[in-house]
Design an enzyme around this catalytic site. Structure first.
Site, PDB file in Angstrom:
ATOM      1  N   TYR A   1      29.007 106.892  32.623  1.00  0.00           N
ATOM      2  CA  TYR A   1      29.255 106.765  34.068  1.00  0.00           C
ATOM      3  C   TYR A   1      28.004 107.027  34.901  1.00  0.00           C
ATOM      4  CZ  TYR A   1      30.728 111.850  34.207  1.00  0.00           C
ATOM      5  OH  TYR A   1      30.853 113.216  34.126  1.00  0.00           O
ATOM      6  N   GLU A   2      28.109 106.682  36.157  1.00  0.00           N
ATOM      7  CA  GLU A   2      26.968 106.710  37.090  1.00  0.00           C
ATOM      8  C   GLU A   2      25.877 105.730  36.663  1.00  0.00           C
ATOM      9  OE1 GLU A   2      26.903 109.207  40.644  1.00  0.00           O
ATOM     10  OE2 GLU A   2      28.268 108.822  39.009  1.00  0.00           O
ATOM     11  N   GLY A   3      26.290 104.643  36.018  1.00  0.00           N
ATOM     12  CA  GLY A   3      25.352 103.664  35.473  1.00  0.00           C
ATOM     13  C   GLY A   3      25.062 103.976  34.015  1.00  0.00           C
TER      14      GLY A   3
END
Length: 390
Positions: free
Chosen positions: A375-377
């Site tokens: 997550y968060e890229g």
């Protein structure tokens, strides 16, 4: 200017670290296994965060935050994640969901939404990812059509942390599908209870199990124009800058997981004996611990450097964030999360069969570490970002 210690912390930051470390050991660690097993949002832990002023560490003082800076926030997240990565998400997700308002909101929006968010009276969520797109922002389909003084929003968001418990949502939507995605999107502040806005299924996950992850559904939701952040078409830039500033929080969570697993494995290796001596005196185990120590130390310094760079840019033109800052944000997230995954795998190995049993925390830490690479890229995307800024 506060005098910093050799590790780069001011006296106030050291005091904050020590306070949260004690809180984590005394009030949070013991219940981590049970929270992981039950998988329900830990409202008792939310109250603990609120009581100790940990929900708005990086929020502007003008809007009831502590304004202690990004590094202070990351210190809090790291110390919490050493014992329970899900609890660390409580202040971390509050930061993420609120950042679009902090970065792009006007005074009225900040006054209305940031004050209760700073104290934890309300909870925030960040609505970007959809079933067909997270990293691929051009694939996002949630639409916002303007009609007079309102926007009508339709679409869905998926994998939204705090989705079922939040009160305030920062939501990305396409406002002009005829323009490229970086020019035709906007960000809106949405509230729980808006007609047509519902929360979908709860996701059952490999790790961070007591964190609430949901689908968001928008069916002709009317959102006032004054709830738009910035000008129409600025959504892409707002969200990208949000991610630049929020990735260190995920890096801190990952670093905390790694540090917690390392500390547990090291203590175990000092106590566990085979062939007449503690296993830490066997080179095969000692070298694993040495590698963990090197990676964690390097990860922490990279994260602290990133926080310093981002903090120095606060208040400046967000449409012109220097490449060095963007690069460090992605590097800290990717390196810390890769370190967390590698460290927890080796921590399980150090404990042997006990490492595979849920009674011992390194098994949970290994499961929790995996999401920090996603997550968060994803870390694949982080490497693309890093390379693009070279």
């Amino acid at each position: 200017m506060q005098q910093k210690e050799r590790f780069g912390l001011t006296e106030e930051e050291q005091m904050l670290r020590d306070m949260v470390r004690r809180l984590a050991k005394e009030k949070i660690a013991a219940g981590a296994e049970e929270r992981d097993r039950v998988g329900e949002y830990p409202y008792d832990m939310l109250e603990l965060m609120k009581e100790n002023g940990l929900m708005g560490v990086d929020f502007p003082e003008k809007y009831d935050g502590m304004e202690a800076g990004l590094l202070a926030h990351c210190i809090v997240v790291e110390e919490l994640a050493k014992v329970d990565a899900s609890v660390a998400l409580i202040p971390s997700c509050q930061e993420l969901g609120s950042l679009p308002i902090i970065l792009a909101g006007n005074h009225e929006q900040k006054e209305k939404y940031l004050k209760p968010l700073s104290t934890g009276e309300t909870l925030a969520a960040f609505g970007l990812t959809e079933a067909k797109g997270g990293s691929d922002v051009a694939a996002l389909r949630t639409r916002a059509v303007r009609k007079g003084d309102k926007y009508i929003i339709n679409g869905t968001k998926t994998f939204i942390t705090n989705g079922g418990v939040a009160d305030t949502y920062s939501v990305y939507a396409i406002t002009d599908p005829d323009l490229p995605s970086h020019k035709g999107a906007s960000v809106f502040i949405m509230e729980k209870g808006m007609p047509g806005f519902t929360v979908g299924k709860k996701e059952h996950k490999l790790g961070i199990r007591c964190s609430d992850t949901r689908e968001l559904i928008f069916e002709d939701v009317e959102v006032p124009v004054e709830n738009r952040l910035g000008e129409e078409g600025e959504g892409f830039h707002i969200m990208m800058k949000t991610l630049d500033f929020s990735r260190p929080s995920v890096a801190a969570q990952a670093l905390g997981i790694a540090a917690g697993a390392f500390e547990y494995a090291t203590q175990y290796a000092k106590e566990r004996e085979t062939f007449g001596k503690p296993i830490i005196r066997h080179q095969a185990i000692a070298f694993k611990l040495a590698d963990m120590a090197m990676k964690i130390t390097a990860a922490r310094q990279l994260l602290y450097k990133t926080c310093d760079l981002l903090q120095a840019h606060v208040g400046k033109d967000l449409s012109r964030v220097p490449a060095e800052i963007i690069r460090h944000s992605s590097m800290s997230k990717a390196f810390c999360s890769d370190t967390a995954m590698a460290t927890t795998i080796e921590a399980v190995q150090v404990l042997g069969g006990y490492g595979y049993i849920s009674e011992y925390p390194v098994e949970r830490m290994m499961r929790d570490a995996k999401i920090t690479q996603i997550y968060e890229g994803t870390n694949e995307i982080q490497r693309i970002v890093i390379a693009s800024t070279l």
